[in-house]
Design a protein around this motif. Sequence first.
Motif, short mmCIF file in Angstrom:
data_model
loop_
_atom_site.label_atom_id
_atom_site.label_comp_id
_atom_site.label_asym_id
_atom_site.label_seq_id
_atom_site.Cartn_x
_atom_site.Cartn_y
_atom_site.Cartn_z
N LYS A 227 -24.24 17.01 3.49
CA LYS A 227 -24.58 18.14 4.14
C LYS A 227 -23.69 19.38 3.34
CE LYS A 227 -25.24 17.46 8.95
NZ LYS A 227 -24.65 17.47 10.30
N PRO A 228 -23.83 20.38 3.46
CA PRO A 228 -23.17 21.35 2.65
C PRO A 228 -21.55 21.34 3.05
CG PRO A 228 -24.42 22.54 4.11
CD PRO A 228 -24.77 20.97 4.17
N ALA A 229 -20.67 21.25 2.25
CA ALA A 229 -19.01 21.20 2.50
C ALA A 229 -18.45 22.05 1.78
CB ALA A 229 -18.72 19.78 2.45
N THR A 230 -17.17 22.47 1.69
CA THR A 230 -16.13 22.99 0.95
C THR A 230 -16.14 22.40 -0.51
OG1 THR A 230 -14.04 24.18 0.90
CG2 THR A 230 -14.19 22.09 1.79
N ALA A 231 -16.08 21.17 -0.56
CA ALA A 231 -16.08 20.38 -1.80
C ALA A 231 -16.62 18.86 -1.48
CB ALA A 231 -14.47 20.26 -2.10
N LEU A 232 -16.96 18.19 -2.30
CA LEU A 232 -17.54 16.97 -2.21
C LEU A 232 -16.37 15.90 -2.89
CD1 LEU A 232 -21.14 17.11 -3.99
CD2 LEU A 232 -20.47 17.39 -1.50
N VAL A 233 -16.36 14.80 -2.27
CA VAL A 233 -15.34 13.78 -2.44
C VAL A 233 -16.10 12.79 -3.56
CG1 VAL A 233 -13.87 14.18 -0.87
CG2 VAL A 233 -15.79 12.59 -0.53
N VAL A 319 -2.06 -7.62 -7.97
CA VAL A 319 -2.22 -6.27 -8.47
C VAL A 319 -2.76 -5.21 -7.50
CG1 VAL A 319 -3.50 -4.96 -10.40
CG2 VAL A 319 -2.63 -7.38 -10.69
N GLU A 320 -2.12 -4.10 -7.38
CA GLU A 320 -2.80 -3.09 -6.75
C GLU A 320 -2.69 -1.77 -7.08
OE1 GLU A 320 -0.36 -2.97 -3.12
OE2 GLU A 320 -0.99 -4.88 -2.29
N SER A 321 -3.80 -0.93 -6.69
CA SER A 321 -3.79 0.48 -7.27
C SER A 321 -4.23 1.39 -6.20
CB SER A 321 -4.54 0.62 -8.43
OG SER A 321 -6.03 0.37 -8.14
N SER A 322 -4.00 2.60 -6.34
CA SER A 322 -4.54 3.60 -5.11
C SER A 322 -4.80 4.88 -5.93
CB SER A 322 -3.74 3.78 -3.95
OG SER A 322 -2.48 4.44 -4.48
N ALA A 323 -5.97 5.84 -5.61
CA ALA A 323 -5.99 6.98 -6.05
C ALA A 323 -6.42 7.94 -4.89
CB ALA A 323 -7.03 7.15 -7.20
N SER A 324 -5.92 9.45 -4.95
CA SER A 324 -6.24 10.03 -3.74
C SER A 324 -6.56 11.57 -4.52
CB SER A 324 -5.00 10.53 -2.95
OG SER A 324 -4.81 9.05 -2.33
N ALA A 325 -7.31 12.27 -3.78
CA ALA A 325 -7.58 13.63 -4.16
C ALA A 325 -8.16 14.61 -2.81
CB ALA A 325 -8.98 13.54 -5.12
N ARG A 376 -6.21 11.66 -15.95
CA ARG A 376 -6.03 12.92 -15.07
C ARG A 376 -6.73 14.08 -15.51
NH1 ARG A 376 -1.25 12.39 -15.18
NH2 ARG A 376 -0.54 11.20 -13.25
N GLN A 377 -7.35 14.64 -14.60
CA GLN A 377 -7.93 15.87 -14.85
C GLN A 377 -7.43 16.81 -13.49
OE1 GLN A 377 -12.32 15.96 -15.19
NE2 GLN A 377 -12.25 13.93 -16.47
N LYS A 378 -7.97 18.17 -13.74
CA LYS A 378 -7.61 18.86 -12.45
C LYS A 378 -7.72 18.58 -11.37
CE LYS A 378 -7.43 23.83 -11.26
NZ LYS A 378 -8.00 25.34 -11.56
N ARG A 379 -8.98 18.12 -10.91
CA ARG A 379 -9.21 17.72 -9.56
C ARG A 379 -9.63 16.21 -9.62
NH1 ARG A 379 -11.78 23.23 -7.31
NH2 ARG A 379 -9.61 24.31 -7.35
N TYR A 380 -9.42 15.51 -10.61
CA TYR A 380 -9.81 14.24 -10.46
C TYR A 380 -8.63 13.20 -11.16
CZ TYR A 380 -12.41 10.03 -12.08
OH TYR A 380 -12.81 8.72 -12.26
N ILE A 381 -8.51 11.82 -10.87
CA ILE A 381 -7.73 10.72 -11.46
C ILE A 381 -8.21 9.70 -11.29
CG2 ILE A 381 -6.51 10.70 -9.15
CD1 ILE A 381 -3.88 10.73 -11.12
N SER A 402 -8.85 2.13 -9.44
CA SER A 402 -8.88 3.31 -8.32
C SER A 402 -9.37 4.57 -8.90
CB SER A 402 -7.93 3.27 -7.32
OG SER A 402 -7.82 2.13 -6.68
N ALA A 403 -9.97 5.32 -8.28
CA ALA A 403 -10.50 6.73 -8.86
C ALA A 403 -10.64 7.77 -7.65
CB ALA A 403 -11.43 6.65 -9.77
N ALA A 404 -10.34 8.95 -7.82
CA ALA A 404 -10.62 9.87 -6.80
C ALA A 404 -10.54 11.34 -7.25
CB ALA A 404 -9.46 9.85 -5.47
N GLY A 405 -11.58 12.06 -6.61
CA GLY A 405 -11.75 13.45 -7.16
C GLY A 405 -12.42 14.02 -6.12
N VAL A 406 -12.39 15.68 -6.53
CA VAL A 406 -13.21 16.48 -5.63
C VAL A 406 -14.10 17.38 -6.43
CG1 VAL A 406 -11.79 16.57 -3.38
CG2 VAL A 406 -11.27 17.93 -5.37
N VAL A 407 -15.21 17.70 -5.77
CA VAL A 407 -16.09 18.61 -6.70
C VAL A 407 -16.58 19.79 -5.81
CG1 VAL A 407 -18.30 18.72 -7.88
CG2 VAL A 407 -17.11 16.67 -7.87
#
Length: 408
Positions: A227-233, A319-325, A376-381, A402-407
């Motif tokens: 659905k339309p949203a302020t940003a996609l994850v 081994v563990e990792s995490s990513a958030s956006a 790392r990018q501005k809105r993605y890691i 792990s990777a996360a970002g917003v579009v």
Amino acid sequence: MRPRIGYKKLAAVGVAAVVGVASTIALTSGSASASPVFGYSGYSYGTDVESGLANSGPQVVSKFGCTTDANKADKNDIATANVNEQAIARTVKTDTHAFNDKRGTGVTSTATAVDVKVGNLLTLTGVKTTTTAKYSKGQLSYTGDTSFAGVKIGNVVVPSLLKPGPNTKVAVPGLGYIVLNRVGGVKTASGIYSYAQAVVLHATVKNRYIPQGVDVAVLKTRAEISKPATALVIGSAYGTKANADKLVVSGPTSLQTTCQGTEGKTVRVAAGELNIPKVAYVGADYTTKNGAIGEDKSYINFTSHVGGVKVGNLSIGAVESSASAWKTKDGKAGVSSSSSIASIRVGNRVYPVKTGENATLDIPGVAKLTFNKVLRQKRYIEVDALVVDVYSLNTKVVVGHSAAGVVS
């Protein structure tokens, strides 16, 4: 035409949906007044092993990850898709594309094959499966279907199965059973995804074509629209992945991706122990994702957890990792990541675990290790807790991704 990757043996990762690598998406800057956006993603595969042992990921793949581009498309074709060195599907073509027209806005995925054969046990001809997920006039909907030109089980022609109903189960002597036209869809507050699979082969008895205990999906499609949203994850997580040059030796284990988030719920996917022949042994692993999209805020978090890895004399602890956006409607956004490794050992010698980003350790004659590899990018890691370059095998093993970002 893309190169064929044959199946051998490798631990199963279940039915995790592989929707694409988020790092290929160009992230735009958005503003406080930006209009809501739609998210499109989907895939179509020729064959995909869903359980048991195999040595590669899906074959004859057309796919794209979460994108805001309503013109996004991908196509593929190959002469044959193999499983366990057996020609299962021939003259396979796949097509996945987004659309925005009088039908609404959404994604359609289609896969076809001239024939699907399991020796003299099963013959399917003129096979086509397709699924569509769309948003139109404020409503989400999906369709999915499979058809055949001919169906023969053993030496028996079965015309009643040319247009099978959803999830039709049929016994196949000498193999086990098959499920024809496996279709379905899941609607959430954030969007909808649908899937369709022409046939799923369940090898429940010993045979010469598919290892007993293995499930193989042939002509597998998925379509997703948010659905339309302020940003996609966007983002992904997996336990391990191995490549020799450009050849997939072991596909991502416990893979998870997203376009819609999870409505704030934690989704966990786990895989058992994995043996990558001549490369590595991997302990049980699991991944999690948690996030949501909305008009006020969108956020996502991925984690990866691996019990341990052995590569020759090299032993790697947990081994563990995490990513958030995240991003809010006023344009504020952020990303973060972390990773940890319990221990590094070769025989009786213990090596230090480096904690800085993209730190390396060279173990002569064994491997080069890269710790906490971050993009790392501005809105993605994205972060790989550990990358092992095995000198003697010309093979790279990624552990704890792990990777996360917003579009927007």
